[in-house]
Design an enzyme around this catalytic site. Structure first.
Site, short mmCIF file in Angstrom:
data_model
loop_
_atom_site.label_atom_id
_atom_site.label_comp_id
_atom_site.label_asym_id
_atom_site.label_seq_id
_atom_site.Cartn_x
_atom_site.Cartn_y
_atom_site.Cartn_z
N ASP A 8 37.28 -53.99 -33.57
CA ASP A 8 36.05 -54.40 -32.84
C ASP A 8 35.37 -53.61 -31.63
O ASP A 8 36.18 -52.88 -31.25
CB ASP A 8 36.39 -56.09 -32.78
N ASP A 10 32.59 -55.05 -28.80
CA ASP A 10 32.03 -56.00 -27.90
C ASP A 10 33.51 -56.72 -27.31
O ASP A 10 33.83 -57.66 -28.27
CB ASP A 10 30.83 -56.75 -27.98
#
Length: 235
Positions: A8, A10
């Site tokens: 991922d 952020d």
């Protein structure tokens, strides 16, 4: 056998949310919306994946009877806010406001050296990904990743597993041969729904989330290496 690591962006690769918050508030001010999100409010809003979705959710909380107007005025406003916000964020990243979290780059480099593939699976926009990784890795950042799933090619947001399913298909790998890295409850649910063992590195915005089912929950990746990942994965 462990063959790939899927990250991922952020909150996982970098602590970006405080910069995103400043970018949202800048956009609201520039557009004269009269909105301002404080830290506590934004932490709650992070339960809604996607910047546009987050703004629309907020707007509807203020105006429960909000309906799309002729000519798509609501959608146009959200899109314009997102454009202003993205430009602010990209400029902030380019100015050095965001760096990768501890251990991220070392783990990526070790994994590549040992023949593992890398991939990205995020709900954020391609512009945001490029700004962060161009700054952290270099202009050739894209060559480091076998697959990149983002808001442009997997528009259904986490906790839906669409972005992970796309990345797995693009890599032509089984979920059982990969490990995902996330920071949030929505991210964990998305990865697990795709069948992925998931390592969680929480941050100040997500430490209160439920991480039941995670392969491991660790403060960051500074003490995580490929050997340890293989051990966890094999168990």
């Amino acid at each position: 056998m462990l063959q790939a690591l899927i990250f991922d962006v952020d909150g996982t690769l970098a602590d970006t949310e405080s910069v995103h918050l400043a970018a949202f508030n800048h956009a609201f001010e520039q557009a004269g919306m009269g909105w301002h999100w404080d830290l506590a409010q934004y932490t709650q809003l992070l339960d809604v994946s996607g910047g546009k979705e987050r703004m629309l959710h907020h707007w509807r909380s203020l105006q429960p009877d909000l309906k799309e107007l002729a000519g798509g005025a609501v959608e146009a406003t959200i899109n314009r806010l997102h454009e202003i916000k993205t430009a602010y964020y990209e400029n902030a990243v380019n100015s050095g406001a965001v760096t990768l979290r501890p251990g991220v780059l070392a783990l990526m480099n070790e994994a590549r050296a040992q023949g593992l593939q890398l991939a990205i699976a995020t709900t954020t926009s391609p512009v945001n990904i490029a700004a962060l990784l161009r700054s952290a890795i270099g202009l050739d950042w894209r060559s480091h990743f076998l697959a990149v799933g983002d808001a442009s090619n997997a528009p259904v947001k986490k906790p839906n597993p669409q972005v992970y399913m796309k990345v797995l298909a693009d890599m032509r790998l089984r979920a059982a041969d990969c490990v995902a890295f996330e920071d949030s409850g929505n991210g964990l649910r998305a990865a697990m729904a795709a069948g992925l063992a998931t390592v969680i590195t929480p941050n100040g915005f997500t430490a209160h989330h439920d991480f039941t089912g995670a392969l491991r929950v660790v403060p960051d990746l500074s003490q995580v290496n490929v050997a340890r990942l293989r051990e966890w994965h094999n168990r």
